[in-house]
Design a protein around this motif. Structure first.
Motif, short mmCIF file in Angstrom:
data_model
loop_
_atom_site.label_atom_id
_atom_site.label_comp_id
_atom_site.label_asym_id
_atom_site.label_seq_id
_atom_site.Cartn_x
_atom_site.Cartn_y
_atom_site.Cartn_z
N GLY A 1 -1.32 -7.41 -32.86
CA GLY A 1 -0.98 -8.83 -32.79
C GLY A 1 -1.23 -9.49 -31.46
N MET A 2 -1.70 -8.76 -30.44
CA MET A 2 -1.94 -9.33 -29.12
C MET A 2 -3.22 -8.75 -28.52
SD MET A 2 1.87 -9.42 -27.38
CE MET A 2 1.44 -10.73 -26.22
N ASN A 3 -4.11 -9.61 -28.06
CA ASN A 3 -5.33 -9.15 -27.41
C ASN A 3 -5.03 -8.59 -26.03
OD1 ASN A 3 -6.99 -9.97 -29.56
ND2 ASN A 3 -7.12 -12.07 -28.73
N GLY A 4 -5.83 -7.63 -25.61
CA GLY A 4 -5.68 -7.06 -24.29
C GLY A 4 -6.34 -7.91 -23.21
N LEU A 5 -6.16 -7.50 -21.96
CA LEU A 5 -6.65 -8.27 -20.83
C LEU A 5 -8.05 -7.85 -20.38
CD1 LEU A 5 -3.40 -8.38 -18.67
CD2 LEU A 5 -4.22 -10.04 -20.37
N GLY A 6 -8.61 -6.80 -20.98
CA GLY A 6 -9.94 -6.38 -20.60
C GLY A 6 -9.94 -5.57 -19.31
N ASP A 7 -11.17 -5.37 -18.77
CA ASP A 7 -11.29 -4.44 -17.65
C ASP A 7 -11.37 -5.11 -16.29
OD1 ASP A 7 -13.81 -5.55 -17.77
OD2 ASP A 7 -14.89 -3.64 -17.90
N ARG A 8 -11.26 -6.44 -16.22
CA ARG A 8 -11.35 -7.10 -14.92
C ARG A 8 -10.02 -7.70 -14.46
NH1 ARG A 8 -15.58 -8.73 -12.21
NH2 ARG A 8 -14.55 -10.71 -11.71
N TYR A 9 -9.09 -7.92 -15.34
CA TYR A 9 -7.83 -8.53 -14.93
C TYR A 9 -7.12 -7.62 -13.92
CZ TYR A 9 -3.50 -11.18 -15.23
OH TYR A 9 -2.39 -11.94 -14.92
N LEU A 10 -6.59 -8.23 -12.86
CA LEU A 10 -5.98 -7.46 -11.78
C LEU A 10 -4.66 -6.84 -12.20
CD1 LEU A 10 -5.82 -6.52 -8.83
CD2 LEU A 10 -4.82 -8.75 -8.26
N LEU A 11 -4.61 -5.52 -12.22
CA LEU A 11 -3.37 -4.77 -12.42
C LEU A 11 -3.12 -3.93 -11.17
CD1 LEU A 11 -3.56 -3.41 -16.09
CD2 LEU A 11 -2.48 -5.50 -15.25
N ILE A 12 -1.92 -4.04 -10.63
CA ILE A 12 -1.53 -3.34 -9.42
C ILE A 12 -0.44 -2.34 -9.80
CG2 ILE A 12 -0.52 -3.58 -7.11
CD1 ILE A 12 -1.53 -6.55 -7.27
N ALA A 13 -0.63 -1.09 -9.46
CA ALA A 13 0.36 -0.06 -9.74
C ALA A 13 1.30 0.06 -8.55
CB ALA A 13 -0.33 1.28 -10.00
N SER A 14 2.53 -0.44 -8.72
CA SER A 14 3.56 -0.35 -7.69
C SER A 14 4.29 0.97 -7.88
CB SER A 14 4.53 -1.54 -7.81
OG SER A 14 5.63 -1.40 -6.95
N THR A 15 4.08 1.90 -6.94
CA THR A 15 4.45 3.29 -7.19
C THR A 15 5.33 3.89 -6.09
OG1 THR A 15 2.56 4.25 -6.01
CG2 THR A 15 2.20 3.60 -8.30
N LEU A 16 5.85 5.08 -6.40
CA LEU A 16 6.47 5.92 -5.39
C LEU A 16 5.39 6.30 -4.37
CD1 LEU A 16 8.60 8.15 -7.76
CD2 LEU A 16 9.24 5.99 -6.69
N PRO A 17 5.75 6.47 -3.10
CA PRO A 17 4.73 6.51 -2.05
C PRO A 17 4.04 7.84 -1.82
CG PRO A 17 6.90 6.59 -1.06
CD PRO A 17 7.11 6.41 -2.54
N THR A 18 4.70 8.96 -2.08
CA THR A 18 4.13 10.25 -1.71
C THR A 18 3.91 11.11 -2.95
OG1 THR A 18 6.41 10.96 -1.23
CG2 THR A 18 5.04 10.30 0.64
N PRO A 19 2.69 11.11 -3.48
CA PRO A 19 2.41 11.84 -4.73
C PRO A 19 2.80 13.30 -4.70
CG PRO A 19 0.60 10.36 -4.20
CD PRO A 19 1.53 10.33 -3.02
N TYR A 20 2.64 13.97 -3.55
CA TYR A 20 2.93 15.40 -3.52
C TYR A 20 4.41 15.70 -3.73
CZ TYR A 20 -1.80 15.92 -1.56
OH TYR A 20 -3.16 15.89 -1.34
N ASP A 21 5.25 14.70 -3.51
CA ASP A 21 6.69 14.87 -3.72
C ASP A 21 7.12 14.50 -5.13
OD1 ASP A 21 7.06 15.62 -1.07
OD2 ASP A 21 7.34 13.56 -0.40
N HIS A 22 6.18 14.04 -5.97
CA HIS A 22 6.55 13.57 -7.31
C HIS A 22 5.61 14.14 -8.36
CE1 HIS A 22 8.22 10.54 -4.49
NE2 HIS A 22 9.23 10.59 -5.33
N PRO A 23 5.64 15.45 -8.56
CA PRO A 23 4.80 16.06 -9.60
C PRO A 23 5.20 15.54 -10.98
CG PRO A 23 6.43 17.62 -8.80
CD PRO A 23 6.50 16.44 -7.88
N GLY A 24 4.20 15.28 -11.79
CA GLY A 24 4.46 14.76 -13.12
C GLY A 24 4.37 13.25 -13.21
N TYR A 25 4.47 12.56 -12.08
CA TYR A 25 4.32 11.11 -12.05
C TYR A 25 2.85 10.79 -12.33
CZ TYR A 25 5.15 6.37 -10.14
OH TYR A 25 5.29 5.01 -9.95
N ALA A 26 2.59 9.78 -13.15
CA ALA A 26 1.25 9.57 -13.72
C ALA A 26 0.32 8.80 -12.79
CB ALA A 26 1.37 8.85 -15.06
N TYR A 27 0.15 9.31 -11.58
CA TYR A 27 -0.75 8.64 -10.63
C TYR A 27 -2.18 8.56 -11.15
CZ TYR A 27 2.90 9.15 -7.04
OH TYR A 27 4.07 9.09 -6.32
#
Length: 361
Positions: free
Chosen positions: A194-220
């Motif tokens: 029921g809703m169209n997607g935004l395509g591959d150019r729309y700006l998406l920013i991933a606001s994340t936890l800062p240190t990947p090595y401390d967060h195994p399993g987080y979907a970086y």
């Protein structure tokens, strides 16, 4: 509410942000006074609202997030009625701080997309004065399709021909791993029933936890696939570790974050970073006491640029109750705006291969 605060205070290193947000939510129906960097309300410049046409020359999606930015919390029920004066005060504060973009909290899993009133007031005046507006969303991902619907509704919202310049998705809720993150982001890009997607150019920013090595399993890696930019929350004093205090400590923490995001296992699509820096006292969450002084703020900016960051932002825009100090405000305002900076540049160290690189999915 007490339980939320206790949980926040006992969950380092980002507990204080949760506490601040809970406190702001509790006060949503109280005073809406915006103090423009310590100046009395009478000194606020009322900026005229004259919307520019939405149709404009094509640009890189990354243009929406280049420069200096700040985060502003607006909760459900906090902006239900038109409030042009409040919008003008926010834009005035941002312009006087020499910012290029604001992250405005407009949706979450509980209340969905509630930010229409705020965006109706903010989008025209912000765009008229060269200020990009990024919609800030906090999904819990218990129902990824429902959360994706909120993001799509926000991206498609339009006022006087103006739309958001991108979405920032803060993933730190109930579900931070796959398949939840992947389902959510693929729904935003490709659409849901029921809703169209935004395509591959729309700006998406991933606001994340800062240190990947401390967060195994987080979907970086999944975020790297679907989002053009990472915005890790680099709150160096919130760690409570003495080695991350002072200018040298701030530099060391920023460097650690960049080093980990250069790991192909973390960031396989080499997405660039825009740092979300600390501008609050982390003592209540057992962090190193004291708001970061001006030299730490400047160092975090210098090192972000030196490491190839495309921009820098801070949590959160000065208002009547967020504790941003005058010293911090002065350091932020005085720092050269990214696009106007000519000494050296960032291209040689930037993570991204091409500035207009779309996502791949």
């Amino acid at each position: 509410m007490l339980g939320v605060i206790l949980f926040a205070l006992l969950t380092p290193p980002f507990g204080l942000r949760a506490y601040l947000e809970a406190r702001a939510q509790e006060q949503a129906h109280a005073s809406h006074v915006m103090v423009s960097f310590g100046r009395p309300a009478a000194a606020i410049v009322k900026l005229p609202v004259t919307a520019r046409p939405f149709a404009q020359a094509p640009r890189s999606p990354l243009d929406g997030v280049k420069g200096k930015g700040s985060w502003l919390m607006i909760f459900n029920g906090d902006w239900n009625d038109p409030d042009a004066d409040r919008a003008a005060a926010i834009v005035d504060a941002a312009v006087r701080a020499d910012l290029s973009h604001l992250y405005i909290r407009i949706a979450d899993s509980r209340y969905h997309f509630y930010g229409t009133s705020a965006l109706q007031d903010l989008l025209p005046i912000a765009h008229q004065h060269g200020l990009n507006i990024i919609g800030w969303i906090e999904p819990m991902l218990d129902d990824p399709n429902s959360d994706a619907a909120d993001a799509l509704a926000a991206a498609q919202f339009e006022e006087q021909g103006q739309r958001l310049d991108g979405l920032a998705l803060t993933v730190e809720g109930n579900r931070t791993s796959d398949p939840f993150v992947g389902q959510y982001l693929s729904g935003i890009r490709g659409g849901i029933q029921g809703m169209n997607g935004l395509g591959d150019r729309y700006l998406l920013i991933a606001s994340t936890l800062p240190t990947p090595y401390d967060h195994p399993g987080y979907a970086y890696a999944t975020m790297s696939r679907y989002c053009q930019v990472f915005a890790p929350m680099v709150y160096w004093r919130a760690t409570g570790l003495p080695q991350y205090s002072g200018a040298g400590g701030a530099r060391a923490y920023v460097d650690q974050v960049f080093a980990q995001f250069r790991d192909p296992g973390v960031n396989p699509f080499k997405r660039p970073l825009t740092i979300t820096a600390q501008a609050y006292d982390a003592a209540p969450e057992y962090g190193t006491p004291g708001a970061p002084p001006g030299d730490e703020i400047v160092t975090s900016m210098d090192e972000t640029r030196a490491q190839g960051g495309i921009s820098w932002s801070y949590y959160r825009l000065a208002n009547a109750d967020n504790g941003v100090t005058g010293e911090e405000q002065q350091a932020i305002t005085a720092y050269p705006f990214w696009q106007r900076y000519r000494a050296g540049g960032i291209a040689s160290k930037a993570l991204i291969a091409l500035p207009d690189q779309p996502v791949a999915y």
